[in-house]
Design an enzyme around this catalytic site. Structure first.
Site, short mmCIF file in Angstrom:
data_model
loop_
_atom_site.label_atom_id
_atom_site.label_comp_id
_atom_site.label_asym_id
_atom_site.label_seq_id
_atom_site.Cartn_x
_atom_site.Cartn_y
_atom_site.Cartn_z
N LYS A 38 42.66 43.51 22.93
CA LYS A 38 43.92 43.75 22.20
C LYS A 38 44.24 42.59 21.26
O LYS A 38 44.59 42.80 20.11
CB LYS A 38 45.10 43.92 23.16
CG LYS A 38 45.07 45.15 24.00
CD LYS A 38 46.39 45.35 24.75
CE LYS A 38 46.74 44.22 25.69
NZ LYS A 38 45.84 44.04 26.82
N ARG A 87 54.81 46.92 29.16
CA ARG A 87 53.83 46.88 30.25
C ARG A 87 54.29 47.68 31.46
O ARG A 87 53.57 47.75 32.45
CB ARG A 87 53.64 45.42 30.66
CG ARG A 87 52.20 44.95 30.47
CD ARG A 87 52.20 43.48 30.78
NE ARG A 87 50.93 42.90 30.94
CZ ARG A 87 50.35 42.14 30.01
NH1 ARG A 87 50.89 41.99 28.82
NH2 ARG A 87 49.21 41.54 30.28
N ARG A 142 35.80 34.78 29.79
CA ARG A 142 36.83 34.05 29.05
C ARG A 142 37.33 32.87 29.89
O ARG A 142 37.58 31.79 29.35
CB ARG A 142 38.00 34.99 28.72
CG ARG A 142 39.07 34.34 27.89
CD ARG A 142 40.02 35.34 27.30
NE ARG A 142 40.80 36.04 28.32
CZ ARG A 142 41.53 37.12 28.09
NH1 ARG A 142 41.55 37.66 26.89
NH2 ARG A 142 42.22 37.69 29.05
N ARG A 165 43.62 29.27 30.62
CA ARG A 165 44.51 30.40 30.91
C ARG A 165 44.48 30.58 32.41
O ARG A 165 43.59 31.21 32.95
CB ARG A 165 44.03 31.67 30.21
CG ARG A 165 44.49 31.78 28.78
CD ARG A 165 44.14 33.12 28.21
NE ARG A 165 44.67 34.22 29.02
CZ ARG A 165 45.13 35.35 28.49
NH1 ARG A 165 45.15 35.53 27.21
NH2 ARG A 165 45.58 36.32 29.27
N ARG A 215 45.32 41.18 38.22
CA ARG A 215 45.75 41.65 36.90
C ARG A 215 45.28 43.09 36.65
O ARG A 215 46.01 43.89 36.10
CB ARG A 215 45.21 40.72 35.80
CG ARG A 215 45.77 39.31 35.93
CD ARG A 215 45.23 38.42 34.85
NE ARG A 215 45.86 38.71 33.58
CZ ARG A 215 45.27 38.63 32.40
NH1 ARG A 215 44.01 38.27 32.32
NH2 ARG A 215 45.92 38.88 31.31
P1 AMP Z 1 48.71 38.72 28.27
O1 AMP Z 1 48.40 37.52 27.45
O2 AMP Z 1 49.30 39.85 27.47
O3 AMP Z 1 47.53 39.18 29.11
O4 AMP Z 1 49.85 38.30 29.30
C1 AMP Z 1 49.65 37.26 30.23
C2 AMP Z 1 50.64 37.38 31.39
O5 AMP Z 1 51.98 37.29 30.88
C3 AMP Z 1 50.62 38.71 32.12
O6 AMP Z 1 49.62 38.76 33.13
C4 AMP Z 1 52.03 38.74 32.72
O7 AMP Z 1 52.13 37.87 33.83
C5 AMP Z 1 52.85 38.14 31.60
N1 AMP Z 1 53.32 39.18 30.65
C6 AMP Z 1 52.98 39.33 29.34
N2 AMP Z 1 53.61 40.37 28.79
C7 AMP Z 1 54.38 40.90 29.77
C8 AMP Z 1 55.27 42.01 29.85
N3 AMP Z 1 55.48 42.80 28.77
N4 AMP Z 1 55.88 42.26 31.03
C9 AMP Z 1 55.69 41.48 32.10
N5 AMP Z 1 54.86 40.42 32.12
C10 AMP Z 1 54.21 40.13 30.97
#
Ligand code: AMP
Length: 191
Positions: free
Chosen positions: A13, A88, A127, A135, A144
């Protein structure tokens, strides 16, 4: 142009969003990036979010809705945006509908990038190695993916029922996936 990119962690994404930003001159609204920035800045929200992110779980809906609501009000979104990582949960999707309705705007396309789970695991673990574990959440791959299945996959169904969802096969190269997305956006523009 206003877009939503859905797909499990590791689906690509972020990569596709960045490309669409460059191509269409829109802004990327990545809630993951926003939370990581808040965590790095050591804000109260950021500190709480970091612990949740490191476990691979989701930050509460009310916090996320507040963050995205404020972000949508910034003037740089007026030319369009791409939501990456939000919504999400179905509650976030419903809240987004209200936020957009209140602002008198709509989403042009909702794209779901689909990838086999085995490939996702390899990508996320790769990654984690590449970034030397910067990360923290890459360590919690299993959580996840499970959280995605349980809480985020229903978001795709939510939009599918509304007839708004377009699935894109994310198994090919970055260029292949980009070509599929571009073809869909062109078809929408010509419709
Ligand atoms: P991402 O970089 O989009 O994979 O997000 C990393 C982490 O941020 C996720 O595993 C969640 O813990 C948190 N996170 C990001 N976006 C959301 C969201 N819309 N709702 C809840 N948690 C989020």
């Amino acid at each position: 142009m206003r877009l939503i990119l859905l797909g499990p962690p590791g689906a690509g994404k972020g990569t596709q969003a960045q490309r669409l930003v460059d191509k269409h001159g829109i802004v990327q609204l990545s809630t993951g990036d926003m939370l990581r920035a808040a965590a790095a800045a050591g804000t109260p929200v950021g500190r709480k979010a970091k612990a949740i992110m490191d476990r691979g779980e989701l930050v509460p809906d009310d916090v996320m809705i507040e963050i995205i609501s404020e972000r949508l009000d910034r003037p740089d979104t007026s030319n369009g945006f791409i939501l990456d990582g939000f919504p999400r949960t179905v509650a976030q999707a419903e809240a987004l509908d209200k936020l957009l309705e209140y602002r008198g705007t709509t989403i042009d396309a909702i794209l779901e990038i689909t990838v086999d789970e085995k490939v996702l695991r390899d990508r996320i673990e790769g990654r984690a190695k590449e970034t030397g574990g910067t990360r923290g959440d890459d360590k919690s791959t299993a959580t996840r993916l499970e959280v995605y299945r349980r809480q985020t996959a229903p978001v795709a169904d939510y939009y599918r029922k509304k007839g708004m969802l377009k699935q894109v096969d994310g198994m090919g190269s970055v260029e292949d996936v980009a070509a599929l997305i571009d073809a869909h956006l062109r078809a929408l523009a010509e419709a």
